[in-house]
Scaffold this motif. Structure first.
Motif, mmCIF file in Angstrom:
data_model
loop_
_atom_site.group_PDB
_atom_site.id
_atom_site.type_symbol
_atom_site.label_atom_id
_atom_site.label_comp_id
_atom_site.label_asym_id
_atom_site.label_seq_id
_atom_site.Cartn_x
_atom_site.Cartn_y
_atom_site.Cartn_z
ATOM 1 N N ALA A 19 13.007 145.277 13.038
ATOM 2 C CA ALA A 19 11.861 146.183 12.942
ATOM 3 C C ALA A 19 12.303 147.569 12.492
ATOM 4 N N ALA A 20 13.408 148.063 13.048
ATOM 5 C CA ALA A 20 13.908 149.395 12.689
ATOM 6 C C ALA A 20 14.311 149.466 11.216
ATOM 7 N N LEU A 21 14.783 148.336 10.680
ATOM 8 C CA LEU A 21 15.192 148.289 9.276
ATOM 9 C C LEU A 21 14.027 147.983 8.339
ATOM 10 N N GLY A 22 12.893 147.595 8.899
ATOM 11 C CA GLY A 22 11.740 147.245 8.063
ATOM 12 C C GLY A 22 11.883 145.918 7.368
ATOM 13 N N VAL A 23 12.606 144.984 7.985
ATOM 14 C CA VAL A 23 12.831 143.673 7.378
ATOM 15 C C VAL A 23 11.526 142.872 7.436
ATOM 16 N N PRO A 24 11.036 142.425 6.288
ATOM 17 C CA PRO A 24 9.756 141.720 6.266
ATOM 18 C C PRO A 24 9.845 140.302 6.832
ATOM 19 N N LYS A 25 8.741 139.837 7.339
ATOM 20 C CA LYS A 25 8.645 138.461 7.826
ATOM 21 C C LYS A 25 8.944 137.533 6.651
ATOM 22 N N GLY A 26 9.470 136.373 6.948
ATOM 23 C CA GLY A 26 9.800 135.403 5.914
ATOM 24 C C GLY A 26 11.264 135.404 5.519
ATOM 25 N N CYS A 27 11.980 136.480 5.826
ATOM 26 C CA CYS A 27 13.415 136.541 5.508
ATOM 27 C C CYS A 27 14.197 135.623 6.442
#
Length: 172
Positions: free
Chosen positions: A81-89
């Motif tokens: 979440a802190a890195l902004g990693v999108p769902k699906g990765c």
């Protein structure tokens, strides 16, 4: 902005990437892209939003991995979440050389995988040297993706979706 991208597996879709603990600057990432490196695997505890911005601004894609023994779903999800990693990765977790027995690795891997999947991510283990799982145990994990290390290790019955290979000038 980061976005999830899925590749369709085929012999024609062989892509090259790197995994490193180094912080990649924008010029370093550009130099790699110019050498046909498509993606970088980075440790979620070392990556920063600034590095991700530099990497993706030059067209390099990113994959994410946790350190060996980092099986805490709350920690992993907070970092994503802190890195902004999108769902699906796909989020990889390292099960090499942990010193844990097979039953403990299975329980921890499955718990982390279930947490990641419930939040919309894909999950898979990085299978490296010192992994005590048998083919049947590895194939029985909840994870449906596997990253085969450069080490001589077993593969699950369905095979890996990512394989680490040595540079041409390294002999194993």
């Amino acid at each position: 902005m980061l976005r999830a991208v899925k590749a369709v597996a085929s012999a024609a879709n062989l892509t090259w990437g790197i995994d490193t603990v180094l912080t990649l600057t924008k010029p370093m990432a550009m130099a790699l892209v110019n050498r046909n490196v498509v993606f970088r695997v980075g440790y979620i505890d070392l990556l920063t939003p600034a590095e991700l911005a530099d990497i993706t601004s030059v067209g390099m894609q990113v994959s994410f991995v946790g350190f060996a023994l980092e099986f805490d779903p709350s920690h992993t999800l907070a970092r994503l979440a802190a890195l902004g990693v999108p769902k699906g990765c796909t989020i990889w977790h390292d099960i090499e050389g942990t010193g844990l027995d097979a039953a403990t690795i299975i329980a921890k891997s499955d718990t982390l995988t279930n947490a990641l999947v419930s939040e919309g991510y894909e999950a898979g283990p990085y299978v490296g040297a010192g992994c005590p799982l048998s083919v049947a145990q590895l194939s029985g994990l909840v994870a449906n993706r596997y990253w085969h290390s450069v080490s001589r290790v077993i593969d699950p019955s369905r095979g890996p979706c990512m394989e680490q290979v040595p540079p041409d000038d390294v002999v194993i």
